[in-house]
Design a protein around this motif. Structure first.
Motif, short mmCIF file in Angstrom:
data_model
loop_
_atom_site.label_atom_id
_atom_site.label_comp_id
_atom_site.label_asym_id
_atom_site.label_seq_id
_atom_site.Cartn_x
_atom_site.Cartn_y
_atom_site.Cartn_z
N LYS A 154 13.37 -5.62 -23.64
CA LYS A 154 12.64 -6.89 -23.65
C LYS A 154 12.82 -7.64 -22.34
N SER A 155 14.02 -7.56 -21.75
CA SER A 155 14.25 -8.26 -20.47
C SER A 155 13.44 -7.63 -19.34
N ILE A 156 13.20 -6.32 -19.42
CA ILE A 156 12.41 -5.64 -18.38
C ILE A 156 10.93 -5.89 -18.60
N CYS A 157 10.49 -5.81 -19.85
CA CYS A 157 9.08 -6.01 -20.18
C CYS A 157 9.00 -6.91 -21.39
N SER A 158 8.63 -8.15 -21.17
CA SER A 158 8.61 -9.14 -22.26
C SER A 158 7.25 -9.23 -22.93
N THR A 159 6.34 -8.32 -22.61
CA THR A 159 4.99 -8.40 -23.17
C THR A 159 4.59 -7.15 -23.95
N ASP A 160 5.54 -6.25 -24.21
CA ASP A 160 5.23 -5.04 -24.96
C ASP A 160 5.42 -5.32 -26.46
N PRO A 161 4.34 -5.28 -27.25
CA PRO A 161 4.49 -5.59 -28.68
C PRO A 161 5.36 -4.59 -29.43
N VAL A 162 5.47 -3.36 -28.93
CA VAL A 162 6.31 -2.36 -29.60
C VAL A 162 7.77 -2.80 -29.59
N VAL A 163 8.21 -3.42 -28.49
CA VAL A 163 9.59 -3.90 -28.39
C VAL A 163 9.86 -4.92 -29.51
N TYR A 164 8.92 -5.84 -29.72
CA TYR A 164 9.11 -6.88 -30.74
C TYR A 164 9.04 -6.29 -32.15
N ALA A 210 16.53 6.52 -18.13
CA ALA A 210 16.95 5.14 -17.84
C ALA A 210 17.64 5.04 -16.49
N ARG A 211 18.42 6.07 -16.13
CA ARG A 211 19.11 6.07 -14.83
C ARG A 211 18.12 6.27 -13.69
N LEU A 212 17.14 7.15 -13.88
CA LEU A 212 16.19 7.47 -12.81
C LEU A 212 15.13 6.40 -12.63
N PHE A 213 14.73 5.75 -13.73
CA PHE A 213 13.59 4.83 -13.68
C PHE A 213 14.04 3.45 -14.16
N ALA A 214 14.82 2.81 -13.30
CA ALA A 214 15.44 1.54 -13.70
C ALA A 214 14.42 0.44 -13.95
N GLY A 215 13.25 0.54 -13.36
CA GLY A 215 12.24 -0.50 -13.53
C GLY A 215 11.34 -0.30 -14.73
N CYS A 216 11.54 0.76 -15.49
CA CYS A 216 10.69 1.06 -16.65
C CYS A 216 11.45 0.71 -17.93
N HIS A 217 10.80 0.01 -18.83
CA HIS A 217 11.46 -0.42 -20.08
C HIS A 217 11.44 0.65 -21.15
N LEU A 218 10.63 1.69 -20.99
CA LEU A 218 10.46 2.68 -22.07
C LEU A 218 11.73 3.47 -22.38
N PRO A 219 12.54 3.91 -21.39
CA PRO A 219 13.78 4.61 -21.76
C PRO A 219 14.71 3.74 -22.60
N ALA A 220 14.89 2.49 -22.22
CA ALA A 220 15.75 1.59 -23.01
C ALA A 220 15.17 1.39 -24.41
N LEU A 221 13.84 1.28 -24.49
CA LEU A 221 13.20 1.12 -25.79
C LEU A 221 13.44 2.36 -26.67
N CYS A 222 13.29 3.54 -26.07
CA CYS A 222 13.49 4.77 -26.83
C CYS A 222 14.95 4.91 -27.29
N LEU A 232 17.38 -2.71 -27.15
CA LEU A 232 16.08 -3.32 -27.37
C LEU A 232 15.96 -4.63 -26.60
N MET A 233 17.03 -5.39 -26.53
CA MET A 233 17.00 -6.62 -25.74
C MET A 233 16.91 -6.31 -24.25
N GLN A 234 17.53 -5.19 -23.84
CA GLN A 234 17.39 -4.77 -22.44
C GLN A 234 15.94 -4.41 -22.14
N LEU A 258 24.24 -1.36 -31.25
CA LEU A 258 23.77 -0.74 -30.01
C LEU A 258 22.25 -0.78 -29.91
N ALA A 259 21.58 -0.65 -31.05
CA ALA A 259 20.12 -0.75 -31.05
C ALA A 259 19.67 -2.10 -30.50
N GLU A 260 20.33 -3.17 -30.96
CA GLU A 260 19.96 -4.51 -30.48
C GLU A 260 20.21 -4.63 -28.98
#
Length: 554
Positions: free
Chosen positions: A407-417, A373-385, A403-405, A398-400
């Motif tokens: 969602k804010s980076i990538c609002s079209t990933d169905p896994v986030v929802y 998450a620190r190295l790849f600030a533009g990628c939503h996957l670390p925050a999702l994981c 997960l909302m973070q 903390l999960a919420e």
């Protein structure tokens, strides 16, 4: 020495460099510089030969001994490149001089000569030296782990010259920008009319979090065959349909839409043409892992380790093979080696965390995800994981947050929802859970595949909690169509019928569930309850119910 003989020797040096005969080039360049009286152009050619021959200290000493570093920007850049190769990053930055770049990525140089090279028009299509210097500054700051300043210089390099692909590659592959920031940067670049294809390719190469229709239209324009009228217009007139990089971009789109089989087929065909296309390789390995192709992973990893033992992708492939066969200790070891070789290789960091999470080692998994998450600030996957890991350990607040973070980076990933739906379900907010899960299914690429069966089951569970039994039954049946061997789905479907009072149907589905998983305690208990209820109902029924055809006892 006569001018003709000097020109002949210069031609020999240039030819040696062109044929990669670097020792010969160094030998003749040294003689040329002496015989020609240490002319500036000959000293530059000698320094280039030394650099290409990997004699970096000697090249740097040559430039300094003849006081050429301050004579010309080309010499200063070459000296800085030598310092880059020997990893003297602070001195490299000092060699390049001071410079200021604003928030928008525009460069303000404190050196007039730098400004001249940044602003000058390039008559022939060559990379602007100012862009190359900005790129080198960015690489130096990245090596010093000052990612904020590195980001600014990479953006400055791309703005100085859109043809500086390495700057674009750093920004995209290292996930330094969010999807919106990438779109804004690409919009700000000044492409010539004939470079429209490059603008399209950059857009396709960037994050694909936008509207699918817009991305597909760009692919269609890149791949469209030009007609005769277009051939007269320099702004269009090429088709990149079969270009490997364009095919890799399309495979990337398929992977992030969850279409792993199509992605695997696409990358496999590409790698048959270009077996070591490294941009495509992480996608192919990731798709093979999702599909459980352990033989393909083994062979691909073996070949990569033989050919590229010092690249992260090789050891990442080995780690994915061990992850696929569930030897997570070995997987962690090789993911760790990949991150050691290339700290900016995002897939290895995520794999490292996933290998820990697979063995319920939450603290170590979190450490890997936080680093990503620190190295790849533009990628939503670390925050999702991170959110998924907090969800697994039942830390819902903390999960919420994470997960909302994501969602804010990538609002079209169905896994986030889907994960937001699971979180809401655990919070017993079933209305919100249903909304999130419906959103996830609406974003999943049609037609739904087996990969989305858990999301369909989650929605069915939620609808059952809301007492929408008819719709819940419909969703369970849809899940069974995606994965007919889901014992828990049969059990849940039977339980839903049981709640409706249809004990006969419930018994049928309980039997099917136990046929697939005989040690399921809940299903066995519910089957016993349903049989008892059915027997009680039948025993209490009037005799007429058993002779509805009008046939009585003799």
């Amino acid at each position: 020495m006569r001018e003709g003989e000097v020109e002949k020797l210069r031609a020999v040096v240039r030819d040696c460099l062109g044929k990669h005969l670097y020792s010969s080039a160094i030998f003749f360049a040294d003689k040329l510089a002496t015989l020609a009286g240490n002319a500036t152009q000959d000293l530059y050619m000698q320094a280039q030969a030394l650099y290409l021959g990997k004699q970096y200290r000697r090249a740097l000493h040559l430039l300094r001994r003849h006081h050429l570093v301050s004579a010309d920007l080309r010499f200063r850049y070459l000296a800085a490149k030598c310092l880059e190769e020997v990893k003297e990053w602070d001195e490299c930055l000092a060699m390049l001089g001071d410079g200021v770049v604003d928030e928008e990525g525009n460069v303000q140089m404190t050196d007039d000569q730098d400004t001249e090279f940044l602003d000058r028009d390039v008559e022939e299509r060559e990379i602007n030296i100012g862009a190359a210097i900005c790129l080198l500054r960015g690489r130096a700051f990245e090596a010093l782990e000052n990612r904020a300043r590195a980001l600014r210089w990479f953006k400055a390099a791309l703005k100085a010259d859109p043809y500086c692909y390495e700057a674009f590659e750093h920004l995209v592959d290292n996930h330094m920008l969010t999807s919106d920031e990438e779109a804004s940067l690409l919009y700000s670049l000044k492409f010539d009319p004939e470079d429209h294809w490059l603008s399209l390719l950059y857009s396709c190469r960037a994050k694909k979090y936008g509207q699918l229709a817009a991305i597909e239209s760009k692919f269609a324009e890149l791949e469209r065959e030009p007609d005769e009228s277009q051939l007269e217009d320099d702004s269009v007139g090429c088709s990149l349909k079969d270009n490997n990089d364009v095919v890799a971009c399309r495979a990337d789109l398929l992977y992030h839409r969850g279409e792993f089989q199509r992605c695997y087929d696409t990358t496999k065909a590409l790698l048959e043409k270009d077996p070591y296309h490294l941009t495509c390789m992480p996608l192919h390995i990731g798709a093979a892992l999702e599909l459980g192709r352990k033989n393909e992973l083994f062979l691909r990893a073996h070949n990569l380790v033989q050919e590229y033992p010092n690249k992260a992708i090789a050891w990442f492939a080995v780690g994915c093979y061990y992850y696929c066969i569930r030897q997570f200790d070995h997987a962690r070891r090789y993911f760790c080696k990949a991150t050691t070789l290339e700290g900016s290789f995002a897939p290895a960091w995520l794999g490292f965390g996933n290998a820990y999470a697979a063995q319920d080692e939450s603290d170590q998994a979190m450490a890997a995800y936080r680093t990503a998450a620190r190295l790849f600030a533009g990628c939503h996957l670390p925050a999702l994981c991170i959110g998924m890991e907090y969800l697994r350990t039942n830390n819902l607040n903390l999960a919420e947050q994470f997960l909302m973070q994501a969602k804010s980076i990538c609002s079209t990933d169905p896994v986030v929802y889907n994960e937001l739906g699971v979180m809401a379900f655990r919070n017993k907010d079933y209305e919100a859970a249903a909304r999130w899960l419906r959103k996830a299914l609406s974003l999943a690429p049609p037609p739904l595949t087996e990969a989305w069966e858990p999301t369909v089951v989650n929605l069915a569970h939620t609808l059952r909690k809301l007492k929408s039994y008819v719709e819940a039954i419909s969703m369970y049946e849809k899940a069974l169509a995606l994965y007919p061997k889901g014992a828990s789905t049969y059990a849940a479907l039977g339980f839903t019928h049981h709640l409706q009072g249809s004990t006969g149907k419930a018994i049928d589905f309980y039997h099917k569930a136990l046929g697939l998983k005989s040690d399921d305690t809940f299903t066995a208990e519910m089957l016993t309850t349903a049989l008892t209820e059915e027997c009680t109902r039948l025993s209490s029924a009037p005799d007429s119910q058993f002779f509805s055809l009008g046939v009585g006892l003799p």
